[in-house]
Design a protein around this motif. Structure first.
Motif, mmCIF file in Angstrom:
data_model
loop_
_atom_site.group_PDB
_atom_site.id
_atom_site.type_symbol
_atom_site.label_atom_id
_atom_site.label_comp_id
_atom_site.label_asym_id
_atom_site.label_seq_id
_atom_site.Cartn_x
_atom_site.Cartn_y
_atom_site.Cartn_z
ATOM 1 N N UNK A 164 -17.268 2.404 4.484
ATOM 2 C CA UNK A 164 -17.261 1.161 5.052
ATOM 3 C C UNK A 164 -16.481 0.224 4.054
ATOM 4 N N UNK A 165 -16.704 0.438 2.912
ATOM 5 C CA UNK A 165 -16.216 -0.396 1.498
ATOM 6 C C UNK A 165 -14.747 -0.419 1.863
ATOM 7 N N UNK A 166 -14.299 0.815 1.804
ATOM 8 C CA UNK A 166 -12.824 0.815 1.920
ATOM 9 C C UNK A 166 -12.181 0.447 2.718
ATOM 10 N N UNK A 229 -3.139 -6.772 12.395
ATOM 11 C CA UNK A 229 -1.910 -5.660 12.322
ATOM 12 C C UNK A 229 -2.299 -4.942 11.158
ATOM 13 N N UNK A 230 -2.065 -3.376 11.463
ATOM 14 C CA UNK A 230 -2.220 -2.593 10.163
ATOM 15 C C UNK A 230 -0.951 -1.857 9.844
ATOM 16 N N UNK A 231 0.216 -2.538 9.917
ATOM 17 C CA UNK A 231 1.373 -1.732 9.333
ATOM 18 C C UNK A 231 1.394 -1.657 7.957
ATOM 19 N N UNK A 232 0.608 -2.200 7.260
ATOM 20 C CA UNK A 232 0.827 -1.848 5.612
ATOM 21 C C UNK A 232 -0.133 -0.509 5.231
ATOM 22 N N UNK A 233 -0.760 0.020 6.300
ATOM 23 C CA UNK A 233 -1.634 0.984 5.790
ATOM 24 C C UNK A 233 -0.893 2.445 6.306
ATOM 25 N N UNK A 235 -0.883 6.647 6.715
ATOM 26 C CA UNK A 235 -1.873 7.234 7.571
ATOM 27 C C UNK A 235 -3.303 7.850 7.020
ATOM 28 N N UNK A 236 -3.298 7.702 5.628
ATOM 29 C CA UNK A 236 -4.756 8.329 5.050
ATOM 30 C C UNK A 236 -5.605 7.219 5.349
ATOM 31 N N UNK A 237 -5.031 5.907 5.137
ATOM 32 C CA UNK A 237 -5.798 4.709 5.433
ATOM 33 C C UNK A 237 -6.292 4.416 6.738
ATOM 34 N N UNK A 238 -5.302 4.602 7.696
ATOM 35 C CA UNK A 238 -5.483 4.489 9.080
ATOM 36 C C UNK A 238 -6.536 5.560 9.375
ATOM 37 N N UNK A 239 -6.499 6.630 9.044
ATOM 38 C CA UNK A 239 -7.543 7.482 9.276
ATOM 39 C C UNK A 239 -8.899 7.048 8.752
ATOM 40 N N UNK A 243 -12.011 7.048 11.162
ATOM 41 C CA UNK A 243 -13.245 7.610 11.119
ATOM 42 C C UNK A 243 -14.468 6.655 11.062
ATOM 43 N N UNK A 244 -14.321 5.492 10.540
ATOM 44 C CA UNK A 244 -15.445 4.379 10.392
ATOM 45 C C UNK A 244 -15.591 4.010 12.057
#
Length: 370
Positions: A164-166, A229-233, A235-239, A243-244
């Motif tokens: 959650x924090x991340x 918008x999540x363009x700056x993330x 693939x690992x951060x999108x994951x 997951x959350x």
């Protein structure tokens, strides 16, 4: 019919204006908000030794609010919440009276005006009964401690707290808003609504998070929904985000969604908060301890450090007023640059209010220029 408050929000200035704003009073409020308001009214009835809300006079509600504020034993936030609950209940009751043709409407009009007139600015901003100070930042140092602890611990609560924090440091949602958030492929369009095409003919798209604003009502929040918008993330951060959301959807149930926001926070997040606190205590953390909600403060601070405009920040974090983040959230000097997301254009357009700027004193003329 409406008046502007200093923070840029708009409030109905009379009972009739409040009733006329919606087909039924409370249509724009979430079920959890209404449940929370009703609980506050029940507490008023209990304090007045009245065992049925149908027998609760509006004058008793006014007297309870005034006594609570005059005692100076509650915080500004608590007083504002109790005022909002009282105004909602009075408006709802008055709408029923109007429908029935009763002549008692004037009592509710007077009560509504009296509650609006109650000032809460002299109340303390925070309670002195808290066991520890809460930070308005969630530093990299604190995140590092969580990662190190999670590497050697089998605690599911600690793992969930770290996840959650991340994730929330990316987007800064109110914790309860994750229950009404979804991952989407956002299609970009111009102001006329036409799709924006790339050189290869495909429509420009972005991974995005669509969030139902927890503070949405007729006068609060930048619309019912906002899009981040999540363009700056990568693939690992999108994951991480996916997951959350998978975890949230697993625990989400009709019973959970019927709870108040406070009860949802306790049921979903209390165990994670304890896990965070245990790690910080074990590390002998000095000063204010970061909390679950500190991640939202940190995300606001990051947005400031990245130079987002006040309107972009309001859109990103679900505020109708550009003043809210400036007055209540994390400061720019606590932020990390290069980490903040961007709101979709329509979420920016939905920000209705602007910053209330106090006029500067007249500039003195230099000597000899009179």
């Amino acid at each position: 019919m409406y008046k502007d408050s200093f923070d840029g929000t708009r409030r109905a200035s009379s009972l009739i204006a409040r009733i006329g704003a919606e087909e039924r009073v409370g249509d724009s409020l979430s079920p959890s908000t209404i449940i929370g308001y009703v609980r506050k009214i029940v507490q008023i009835a209990v304090r007045a030794s009245i065992n049925s809300l149908s027998r609760l006079p509006p004058e008793t509600v006014v007297r309870d609010i005034e006594n609570r504020v005059n005692s100076k034993k509650i915080t500004q936030a608590t007083a504002r919440l109790e005022k909002s609950a009282a105004l909602f209940w009075i408006a709802e009751q008055a709408q029923g009276i109007m429908d029935s043709g009763s002549l008692d409407l004037w009592r509710y009009e007077a009560a509504y005006s009296d509650i609006l007139a109650v000032k809460v600015n002299e109340l303390p901003k925070s309670s002195k009964n808290t066991s520890s100070e809460k930070a308005k930042a969630f530093s990299d140092e604190a995140v590092k401690l969580l990662i190190e602890a999670a590497n050697v611990s089998r605690s599911e609560h600690l793992f969930n707290a770290l996840l959650f924090t991340r994730v929330n440091l990316y987007v800064g949602l109110r914790p309860v808003e994750w229950l009404d958030a979804s991952f989407v492929n956002y299609l970009h369009s111009n102001p006329l609504g036409d799709p924006i095409h790339l050189c290869d003919g495909s429509i420009k798209s972005s991974p995005a998070l669509v969030v139902r604003n927890a503070k949405h009502s007729a006068i609060r929040g930048n619309g019912e929904m906002r899009t981040i918008l999540l363009d700056k993330l990568d693939q690992s951060k999108i994951k991480h985000v996916q997951e959350w959301l998978k975890f949230i959807n697993k625990i989400k149930s009709p019973e959970l969604m019927r709870l108040s926001e406070g009860e949802i926070r306790k049921k979903v997040y209390d165990s994670m908060q304890r896990a965070i606190r245990n790690v910080l205590n074990e590390a002998d953390w000095q000063g204010e301890k970061p909390t679950i909600y500190s991640t939202r403060h940190q995300a606001v601070a990051n947005a400031r450090a990245d130079g987002l405009t006040q309107k972009e920040i309001a859109a990103l974090f679900g505020h109708s007023s550009t003043n809210t983040a400036r007055r209540h959230y994390g400061k720019k000097n606590a932020g990390y640059s290069g980490r903040s997301m961007r709101p979709a254009p329509e979420s920016i357009w939905a920000v209705r209010s602007t910053v209330a700027v106090r006029p500067k004193p007249p500039r003195a003329e230099p000597p000899g220029l009179g």
